[in-house]
Design a protein around this motif. Structure first.
Motif, PDB file in Angstrom:
ATOM      1  N   MET A 154      52.845 -31.454  13.606  1.00 13.99           N
ATOM      2  CA  MET A 154      53.532 -31.610  14.889  1.00 13.99           C
ATOM      3  C   MET A 154      54.566 -30.505  15.081  1.00 13.99           C
ATOM      4  O   MET A 154      54.695 -29.932  16.165  1.00 13.99           O
ATOM      5  CB  MET A 154      54.214 -32.986  14.958  1.00 13.99           C
ATOM      6  N   LEU A 155      55.303 -30.200  14.016  1.00  9.17           N
ATOM      7  CA  LEU A 155      56.309 -29.144  14.106  1.00  9.17           C
ATOM      8  C   LEU A 155      55.661 -27.785  14.332  1.00  9.17           C
ATOM      9  O   LEU A 155      56.133 -26.972  15.131  1.00  9.17           O
ATOM     10  CB  LEU A 155      57.158 -29.110  12.829  1.00  9.17           C
ATOM     11  N   ALA A 156      54.559 -27.545  13.623  1.00  9.54           N
ATOM     12  CA  ALA A 156      53.874 -26.255  13.754  1.00  9.54           C
ATOM     13  C   ALA A 156      53.377 -26.031  15.180  1.00  9.54           C
ATOM     14  O   ALA A 156      53.334 -24.896  15.670  1.00  9.54           O
ATOM     15  CB  ALA A 156      52.713 -26.184  12.770  1.00  9.54           C
ATOM     16  N   ARG A 157      53.005 -27.112  15.863  1.00 12.39           N
ATOM     17  CA  ARG A 157      52.464 -26.991  17.220  1.00 12.39           C
ATOM     18  C   ARG A 157      53.565 -27.018  18.286  1.00 12.39           C
ATOM     19  O   ARG A 157      53.281 -26.816  19.461  1.00 12.39           O
ATOM     20  CB  ARG A 157      51.478 -28.130  17.488  1.00 12.39           C
ATOM     21  N   GLN A 158      54.777 -27.291  17.865  1.00  8.08           N
ATOM     22  CA  GLN A 158      55.880 -27.345  18.833  1.00  8.08           C
ATOM     23  C   GLN A 158      56.203 -25.948  19.341  1.00  8.08           C
ATOM     24  O   GLN A 158      56.441 -25.028  18.554  1.00  8.08           O
ATOM     25  CB  GLN A 158      57.119 -27.955  18.154  1.00  8.08           C
ATOM     26  N   PRO A 159      56.219 -25.730  20.636  1.00  3.43           N
ATOM     27  CA  PRO A 159      56.542 -24.397  21.165  1.00  3.43           C
ATOM     28  C   PRO A 159      57.989 -24.023  20.881  1.00  3.43           C
ATOM     29  O   PRO A 159      58.844 -24.887  20.661  1.00  3.43           O
ATOM     30  CB  PRO A 159      56.292 -24.541  22.675  1.00  3.43           C
ATOM     31  N   ALA A 160      58.239 -22.740  20.862  1.00  7.28           N
ATOM     32  CA  ALA A 160      59.581 -22.236  20.568  1.00  7.28           C
ATOM     33  C   ALA A 160      60.464 -22.400  21.799  1.00  7.28           C
ATOM     34  O   ALA A 160      60.609 -21.490  22.611  1.00  7.28           O
ATOM     35  CB  ALA A 160      59.510 -20.778  20.139  1.00  7.28           C
ATOM     36  N   ASN A 161      61.036 -23.586  21.953  1.00 10.08           N
ATOM     37  CA  ASN A 161      61.948 -23.827  23.064  1.00 10.08           C
ATOM     38  C   ASN A 161      63.164 -24.598  22.557  1.00 10.08           C
ATOM     39  O   ASN A 161      63.348 -24.765  21.353  1.00 10.08           O
ATOM     40  CB  ASN A 161      61.242 -24.588  24.192  1.00 10.08           C
ATOM     41  N   SER A 162      63.969 -25.076  23.461  1.00 10.34           N
ATOM     42  CA  SER A 162      65.212 -25.741  23.071  1.00 10.34           C
ATOM     43  C   SER A 162      64.977 -27.037  22.305  1.00 10.34           C
ATOM     44  O   SER A 162      65.850 -27.506  21.577  1.00 10.34           O
ATOM     45  CB  SER A 162      66.057 -26.032  24.316  1.00 10.34           C
ATOM     46  N   ASP A 163      63.796 -27.635  22.495  1.00  4.27           N
ATOM     47  CA  ASP A 163      63.507 -28.888  21.797  1.00  4.27           C
ATOM     48  C   ASP A 163      63.098 -28.662  20.350  1.00  4.27           C
ATOM     49  O   ASP A 163      63.049 -29.616  19.567  1.00  4.27           O
ATOM     50  CB  ASP A 163      62.378 -29.645  22.521  1.00  4.27           C
ATOM     51  N   ARG A 164      62.805 -27.435  19.966  1.00  2.00           N
ATOM     52  CA  ARG A 164      62.295 -27.183  18.613  1.00  2.00           C
ATOM     53  C   ARG A 164      63.356 -27.471  17.553  1.00  2.00           C
ATOM     54  O   ARG A 164      63.037 -27.953  16.461  1.00  2.00           O
ATOM     55  CB  ARG A 164      61.795 -25.737  18.480  1.00  2.00           C
ATOM     56  N   VAL A 165      64.617 -27.183  17.859  1.00  2.00           N
ATOM     57  CA  VAL A 165      65.688 -27.455  16.901  1.00  2.00           C
ATOM     58  C   VAL A 165      65.736 -28.946  16.578  1.00  2.00           C
ATOM     59  O   VAL A 165      65.818 -29.352  15.421  1.00  2.00           O
ATOM     60  CB  VAL A 165      67.046 -26.983  17.441  1.00  2.00           C
ATOM     61  N   PHE A 166      65.674 -29.768  17.633  1.00  2.23           N
ATOM     62  CA  PHE A 166      65.651 -31.215  17.426  1.00  2.23           C
ATOM     63  C   PHE A 166      64.441 -31.624  16.602  1.00  2.23           C
ATOM     64  O   PHE A 166      64.534 -32.448  15.696  1.00  2.23           O
ATOM     65  CB  PHE A 166      65.629 -31.944  18.770  1.00  2.23           C
TER      66      PHE A 166
END
Length: 200
Positions: A8-20
């Motif tokens: 799930m983390l690997a597929r998360q786009p590089a945006n503001s939600d990625r830190v969370f």
């Protein structure tokens, strides 16, 4: 669970939600690690370990364990007192190493920085005795009441099974682990082991 959340983390786009997302994954993975340790600990508690009794010198075994604890807790002072002649035991050396390591670890954590851990080795007739004392705050009445029962602990990295396993393994060797009178301000435990071959 672990590979799923990591994917799930690997597929998360590089945006503001990625830190969370990274923080959430770290929490989940940390909890998975805790569960894995608990499963291993309960498996060890449930199974009967292999017994390979032999005669060994207690001073040598305890000195080796002390060297390991000193490296892990250099902020604590240590003292070893050995009776003359140095006692020997007839038991499973591997199990005794685990017993002693657990007691020394607990004592060092209780003593804290600048505190003292005192280990006394003696022979009493057909028994060999290891006493482990610490200068920590001691044990509460509630703690004493359930001291050797398997339980949940709030110690960092602890499983609440250390003393239960130590006592079980001492009994398997023909000995025991009990609370005893402390020579310091804190807690003290006595390990008794047979000095001669023991038949279960």
């Amino acid at each position: 669970i672990r590979p799923t959340v990591e994917e799930m983390l690997a597929r998360q786009p590089a945006n503001s939600d990625r830190v969370f997302m990274e923080q959430a994954v770290q929490i989940v993975v940390s909890e998975i690690d805790t569960l894995e340790r608990r499963v291993r600990a309960f498996s060890e508690f449930a199974g009967e370990p292999a017994m390979h009794p032999e005669r060994f010198d207690l001073n040598t075994l305890v000195s080796e364990r002390l060297a390991l604890i000193k490296a892990a807790h250099p902020e604590v002072r240590y003292e070893l007192r050995v009776s003359t002649p140095a006692p020997s035991a007839f038991a499973s050396a591997d199990l005794v190493k685990g017993i002693v390591t657990n007691l020394l670890q607990n004592a060092a954590e209780a003593a804290g920085a600048g505190g003292l851990v005192l280990v006394v080795l003696a022979g009493h007739g057909h028994e060999a005795v290891i006493d482990v004392h610490d200068s920590g705050p001691g044990l509460s009445t509630d703690a004493i009441a359930t001291l050797f029962e398997p339980s949940i602990t709030f110690k960092k990295g602890g499983m609440g099974l250390g003393l239960s396993i130590a006592k079980r393994n001492a009994l398997l060797c023909g000995g025991d682990v009990v609370l005893t009178q402390s020579l310091l301000a804190g807690a003290a435990f006595r390990v008794t082991l047979p000095a001669e071959p023991f038949t279960r």
